[in-house]
Design an enzyme around this catalytic site. Structure first.
Site, PDB file in Angstrom:
ATOM      1  N   TYR A  36      -3.379  -0.496   1.113  1.00 28.43           N
ATOM      2  CA  TYR A  36      -3.212  -1.030  -0.237  1.00 28.43           C
ATOM      3  C   TYR A  36      -1.914  -1.830  -0.341  1.00 28.43           C
ATOM      4  O   TYR A  36      -1.906  -2.971  -0.819  1.00 28.43           O
ATOM      5  CB  TYR A  36      -3.203   0.126  -1.230  1.00 28.43           C
ATOM      6  CG  TYR A  36      -3.041  -0.282  -2.675  1.00 28.43           C
ATOM      7  CD1 TYR A  36      -4.110  -0.800  -3.396  1.00 28.43           C
ATOM      8  CD2 TYR A  36      -1.816  -0.138  -3.324  1.00 28.43           C
ATOM      9  CE1 TYR A  36      -3.970  -1.165  -4.722  1.00 28.43           C
ATOM     10  CE2 TYR A  36      -1.667  -0.502  -4.647  1.00 28.43           C
ATOM     11  CZ  TYR A  36      -2.737  -1.018  -5.344  1.00 28.43           C
ATOM     12  OH  TYR A  36      -2.591  -1.392  -6.659  1.00 28.43           O
ATOM     13  N   SER A  45       1.212  -5.162  -6.922  1.00 26.79           N
ATOM     14  CA  SER A  45       1.639  -3.769  -7.093  1.00 26.79           C
ATOM     15  C   SER A  45       3.081  -3.642  -6.638  1.00 26.79           C
ATOM     16  O   SER A  45       3.529  -4.365  -5.735  1.00 26.79           O
ATOM     17  CB  SER A  45       0.754  -2.837  -6.254  1.00 26.79           C
ATOM     18  OG  SER A  45       1.306  -1.534  -6.182  1.00 26.79           O
TER      19      SER A  45
END
Length: 258
Positions: A154, A141
Protein backbone atom coordinates in the site's frame (compact mmCIF):
# COMPACT_ATOMS: atom_id res chain seq x y z
CA UNK A 1 -23.24 36.38 -16.03
CA UNK A 2 -23.52 32.59 -16.23
CA UNK A 3 -20.88 30.45 -14.56
CA UNK A 4 -19.30 27.79 -16.84
CA UNK A 5 -20.19 24.23 -15.87
CA UNK A 6 -17.41 22.57 -13.88
CA UNK A 7 -17.27 18.91 -14.81
CA UNK A 8 -15.21 16.84 -12.40
CA UNK A 9 -14.41 13.14 -12.62
CA UNK A 10 -14.06 11.39 -9.25
CA UNK A 11 -12.69 7.84 -9.21
CA UNK A 12 -13.46 5.48 -6.34
CA UNK A 13 -16.63 7.49 -5.76
CA UNK A 14 -18.35 4.61 -3.98
CA UNK A 15 -15.75 4.57 -1.20
CA UNK A 16 -15.64 6.55 2.03
CA UNK A 17 -13.39 9.39 0.85
CA UNK A 18 -14.57 9.23 -2.76
CA UNK A 19 -18.24 9.65 -1.86
CA UNK A 20 -17.38 12.51 0.51
CA UNK A 21 -15.46 14.24 -2.28
CA UNK A 22 -18.35 13.72 -4.70
CA UNK A 23 -20.85 15.19 -2.22
CA UNK A 24 -18.63 18.16 -1.40
CA UNK A 25 -18.09 19.04 -5.05
CA UNK A 26 -21.78 18.67 -5.87
CA UNK A 27 -22.57 21.11 -3.06
CA UNK A 28 -20.15 23.53 -4.73
CA UNK A 29 -22.04 23.28 -8.02
CA UNK A 30 -19.69 20.90 -9.79
CA UNK A 31 -21.20 18.36 -12.15
CA UNK A 32 -19.62 15.20 -10.81
CA UNK A 33 -18.93 12.16 -12.95
CA UNK A 34 -18.63 9.45 -10.31
CA UNK A 35 -16.84 6.30 -11.45
CA UNK A 36 -16.38 3.06 -9.56
CA UNK A 37 -16.91 -0.68 -9.92
CA UNK A 38 -19.66 -0.76 -7.25
CA UNK A 39 -22.93 -0.11 -9.06
CA UNK A 40 -25.31 -0.31 -6.11
CA UNK A 41 -23.37 2.26 -4.07
CA UNK A 42 -23.10 4.63 -7.02
CA UNK A 43 -26.85 4.39 -7.64
CA UNK A 44 -27.58 5.32 -4.02
CA UNK A 45 -25.19 8.27 -4.25
CA UNK A 46 -26.75 9.42 -7.51
CA UNK A 47 -30.27 9.16 -6.07
CA UNK A 48 -29.30 10.97 -2.85
CA UNK A 49 -27.68 13.92 -4.60
CA UNK A 50 -30.25 14.04 -7.39
CA UNK A 51 -33.07 14.38 -4.89
CA UNK A 52 -31.38 17.44 -3.42
CA UNK A 53 -31.02 19.08 -6.82
CA UNK A 54 -27.40 18.28 -7.58
CA UNK A 55 -26.00 16.70 -10.73
CA UNK A 56 -24.05 13.48 -10.39
CA UNK A 57 -23.60 11.08 -13.28
CA UNK A 58 -22.54 7.55 -12.35
CA UNK A 59 -20.50 5.30 -14.61
CA UNK A 60 -19.35 1.78 -13.85
CA UNK A 61 -15.76 1.15 -14.90
CA UNK A 62 -12.83 -1.11 -14.11
CA UNK A 63 -10.20 1.48 -13.24
CA UNK A 64 -7.42 -1.03 -13.84
CA UNK A 65 -8.39 -1.47 -17.51
CA UNK A 66 -6.72 1.17 -19.67
CA UNK A 67 -9.18 0.79 -22.54
CA UNK A 68 -12.19 1.01 -20.22
CA UNK A 69 -10.81 4.19 -18.65
CA UNK A 70 -10.30 5.81 -22.05
CA UNK A 71 -13.83 4.83 -23.04
CA UNK A 72 -15.43 6.33 -19.92
CA UNK A 73 -13.56 9.64 -20.32
CA UNK A 74 -14.52 9.76 -23.99
CA UNK A 75 -18.13 9.03 -23.03
CA UNK A 76 -18.04 11.78 -20.41
CA UNK A 77 -16.86 14.34 -22.95
CA UNK A 78 -19.55 13.25 -25.42
CA UNK A 79 -22.50 12.92 -23.06
CA UNK A 80 -21.73 15.36 -20.24
CA UNK A 81 -19.21 17.91 -21.51
CA UNK A 82 -15.54 18.86 -21.34
CA UNK A 83 -13.81 17.61 -18.21
CA UNK A 84 -12.16 20.34 -16.14
CA UNK A 85 -11.02 18.40 -13.06
CA UNK A 86 -10.00 14.89 -12.07
CA UNK A 87 -9.81 13.50 -8.54
CA UNK A 88 -8.06 10.12 -8.25
CA UNK A 89 -9.45 8.49 -5.11
CA UNK A 90 -9.81 4.80 -6.00
CA UNK A 91 -7.65 2.67 -3.73
CA UNK A 92 -7.31 -0.70 -2.02
CA UNK A 93 -5.47 -1.92 1.06
CA UNK A 94 -4.05 -5.43 1.37
CA UNK A 95 -2.44 -5.40 4.81
CA UNK A 96 0.04 -8.07 5.79
CA UNK A 97 3.63 -8.96 6.41
CA UNK A 98 5.81 -8.36 3.36
CA UNK A 99 7.37 -11.82 3.45
CA UNK A 100 3.88 -13.36 3.46
CA UNK A 101 2.44 -11.06 0.78
CA UNK A 102 1.56 -13.02 -2.34
CA UNK A 103 2.03 -11.91 -5.94
CA UNK A 104 -1.68 -11.39 -6.55
CA UNK A 105 -2.08 -9.00 -3.60
CA UNK A 106 0.95 -6.99 -4.74
CA UNK A 107 -0.28 -6.73 -8.33
CA UNK A 108 -3.84 -5.89 -7.27
CA UNK A 109 -2.63 -3.12 -4.97
CA UNK A 110 -0.53 -1.47 -7.68
CA UNK A 111 -3.21 -1.99 -10.33
CA UNK A 112 -5.75 0.09 -8.38
CA UNK A 113 -3.53 2.49 -6.43
CA UNK A 114 -0.99 3.30 -9.14
CA UNK A 115 -1.96 2.04 -12.60
CA UNK A 116 -5.47 3.51 -12.37
CA UNK A 117 -4.04 6.90 -11.42
CA UNK A 118 -1.85 6.78 -14.52
CA UNK A 119 -4.68 5.68 -16.82
CA UNK A 120 -7.17 8.32 -15.65
CA UNK A 121 -4.59 11.10 -15.41
CA UNK A 122 -3.23 10.41 -18.89
CA UNK A 123 -6.69 10.31 -20.42
CA UNK A 124 -7.90 13.49 -18.73
CA UNK A 125 -4.61 15.38 -19.18
CA UNK A 126 -4.73 14.74 -22.93
CA UNK A 127 -8.03 16.63 -23.05
CA UNK A 128 -7.01 19.36 -20.60
CA UNK A 129 -4.04 20.16 -22.86
CA UNK A 130 -6.44 21.06 -25.66
CA UNK A 131 -8.04 23.67 -23.42
CA UNK A 132 -5.01 24.90 -21.43
CA UNK A 133 -6.82 24.74 -18.12
CA UNK A 134 -7.88 22.34 -15.40
CA UNK A 135 -6.50 20.50 -12.40
CA UNK A 136 -5.84 17.00 -11.11
CA UNK A 137 -5.76 15.88 -7.48
CA UNK A 138 -4.57 12.43 -6.41
CA UNK A 139 -5.52 11.12 -2.98
CA UNK A 140 -2.48 9.19 -1.72
CA UNK A 141 -1.64 8.46 1.94
CA UNK A 142 0.72 9.57 4.66
CA UNK A 143 2.02 5.99 4.42
CA UNK A 144 3.72 7.16 1.23
CA UNK A 145 5.88 9.44 3.39
CA UNK A 146 6.44 7.43 6.58
CA UNK A 147 7.13 3.66 6.60
CA UNK A 148 4.35 1.50 8.05
CA UNK A 149 4.59 -2.10 9.17
CA UNK A 150 2.21 -4.55 7.47
CA UNK A 151 1.50 -1.99 4.70
CA UNK A 152 4.47 -2.22 2.33
CA UNK A 153 2.48 -2.73 -0.88
CA UNK A 154 0.00 0.00 0.00
CA UNK A 155 2.71 2.48 1.01
CA UNK A 156 4.83 1.78 -2.07
CA UNK A 157 1.88 2.07 -4.45
CA UNK A 158 0.74 5.35 -2.92
CA UNK A 159 4.29 6.75 -3.01
CA UNK A 160 4.44 5.92 -6.72
CA UNK A 161 1.08 7.57 -7.38
CA UNK A 162 2.11 10.69 -5.46
CA UNK A 163 5.39 11.15 -7.31
CA UNK A 164 3.74 10.42 -10.65
CA UNK A 165 1.20 13.17 -10.00
CA UNK A 166 3.89 15.68 -9.09
CA UNK A 167 5.91 14.82 -12.20
CA UNK A 168 2.78 15.24 -14.29
CA UNK A 169 2.27 18.62 -12.66
CA UNK A 170 5.72 19.72 -13.77
CA UNK A 171 5.01 18.70 -17.35
CA UNK A 172 1.62 20.41 -17.46
CA UNK A 173 2.43 23.61 -15.56
CA UNK A 174 3.34 25.57 -18.69
CA UNK A 175 -0.18 24.88 -19.95
CA UNK A 176 -1.84 26.30 -16.83
CA UNK A 177 -2.84 22.86 -15.53
CA UNK A 178 -2.24 22.12 -11.84
CA UNK A 179 -1.58 18.70 -10.28
CA UNK A 180 -1.50 18.15 -6.52
CA UNK A 181 -1.61 15.34 -3.97
CA UNK A 182 -3.61 14.99 -0.76
CA UNK A 183 -2.20 12.45 1.70
CA UNK A 184 -4.66 11.42 4.41
CA UNK A 185 -3.74 9.59 7.56
CA UNK A 186 -6.15 7.36 9.50
CA UNK A 187 -9.63 8.28 8.24
CA UNK A 188 -12.99 6.90 9.34
CA UNK A 189 -13.76 4.76 6.27
CA UNK A 190 -14.39 1.08 5.51
CA UNK A 191 -10.72 0.81 4.53
CA UNK A 192 -9.69 1.72 8.06
CA UNK A 193 -12.06 -0.97 9.34
CA UNK A 194 -9.81 -3.55 7.67
CA UNK A 195 -7.30 -2.77 10.41
CA UNK A 196 -9.97 -3.02 13.15
CA UNK A 197 -13.23 -1.16 13.67
CA UNK A 198 -13.61 -1.08 17.44
CA UNK A 199 -12.49 1.77 19.69
CA UNK A 200 -9.85 -0.53 21.12
CA UNK A 201 -8.57 -1.37 17.63
CA UNK A 202 -8.25 2.31 16.77
CA UNK A 203 -6.62 3.38 20.03
CA UNK A 204 -3.05 2.64 18.82
CA UNK A 205 -3.59 4.81 15.72
CA UNK A 206 -4.45 7.79 17.93
CA UNK A 207 -2.20 7.16 20.91
CA UNK A 208 0.72 5.50 19.15
CA UNK A 209 2.08 1.97 19.12
CA UNK A 210 5.81 1.44 19.86
CA UNK A 211 5.66 -2.16 18.59
CA UNK A 212 4.76 -0.94 15.11
CA UNK A 213 6.81 2.29 15.37
CA UNK A 214 3.76 4.55 15.20
CA UNK A 215 3.86 7.89 16.97
CA UNK A 216 0.09 8.40 17.08
CA UNK A 217 -1.94 11.43 16.03
CA UNK A 218 -0.98 14.65 17.83
CA UNK A 219 -4.43 16.20 17.28
CA UNK A 220 -5.94 13.17 19.02
CA UNK A 221 -8.63 12.18 16.53
CA UNK A 222 -9.31 10.07 13.47
CA UNK A 223 -10.07 12.18 10.39
CA UNK A 224 -13.52 12.19 8.86
CA UNK A 225 -13.83 11.77 5.06
CA UNK A 226 -15.09 15.36 4.94
CA UNK A 227 -11.75 16.58 6.29
CA UNK A 228 -10.12 15.15 3.18
CA UNK A 229 -12.88 16.33 0.84
CA UNK A 230 -12.48 19.93 2.04
CA UNK A 231 -8.80 19.96 1.08
CA UNK A 232 -9.53 18.38 -2.30
CA UNK A 233 -12.14 21.03 -2.99
CA UNK A 234 -9.72 23.80 -2.04
CA UNK A 235 -7.03 22.47 -4.38
CA UNK A 236 -9.49 22.35 -7.28
CA UNK A 237 -10.71 25.88 -6.64
CA UNK A 238 -9.33 29.19 -7.88
CA UNK A 239 -8.21 29.89 -4.32
CA UNK A 240 -5.39 27.43 -5.02
CA UNK A 241 -4.61 28.77 -8.47
CA UNK A 242 -0.90 29.23 -7.65
CA UNK A 243 -0.45 25.81 -6.01
CA UNK A 244 0.84 22.88 -8.00
CA UNK A 245 3.06 19.81 -7.44
CA UNK A 246 2.31 19.96 -3.69
CA UNK A 247 1.61 17.00 -1.41
CA UNK A 248 -0.60 18.14 1.46
CA UNK A 249 -0.69 15.78 4.43
CA UNK A 250 -4.08 15.66 6.21
CA UNK A 251 -3.33 13.38 9.13
CA UNK A 252 -3.59 15.39 12.34
CA UNK A 253 0.20 15.51 12.54
CA UNK A 254 0.75 11.75 12.50
CA UNK A 255 3.61 11.98 10.01
CA UNK A 256 5.22 14.74 12.11
CA UNK A 257 5.37 16.97 9.04
CA UNK A 258 7.61 14.60 7.08
Amino acid sequence: MSVPERITVVTGAAGGIGSAVARRLCLEDHTVVAVDSSGATLERLQHELGESGHRLIAYLVDATDSSAVEEVIDRTEREVGPVEHLVNVAGVLRPGSTVELDDAAWRDTFAVNTDAVFYFSRSVATRLLRRNRGSIVTVASNASRVPRTMMSAYAASKAAAAMFTRCLGLELARHGIRCNVVSPGSTDTPMLDLLGSSAQDRRPAIGGDPDSFRVGIPLGRIASPNDIADVVHFLLSDRARHITMENICVDGGAALGC
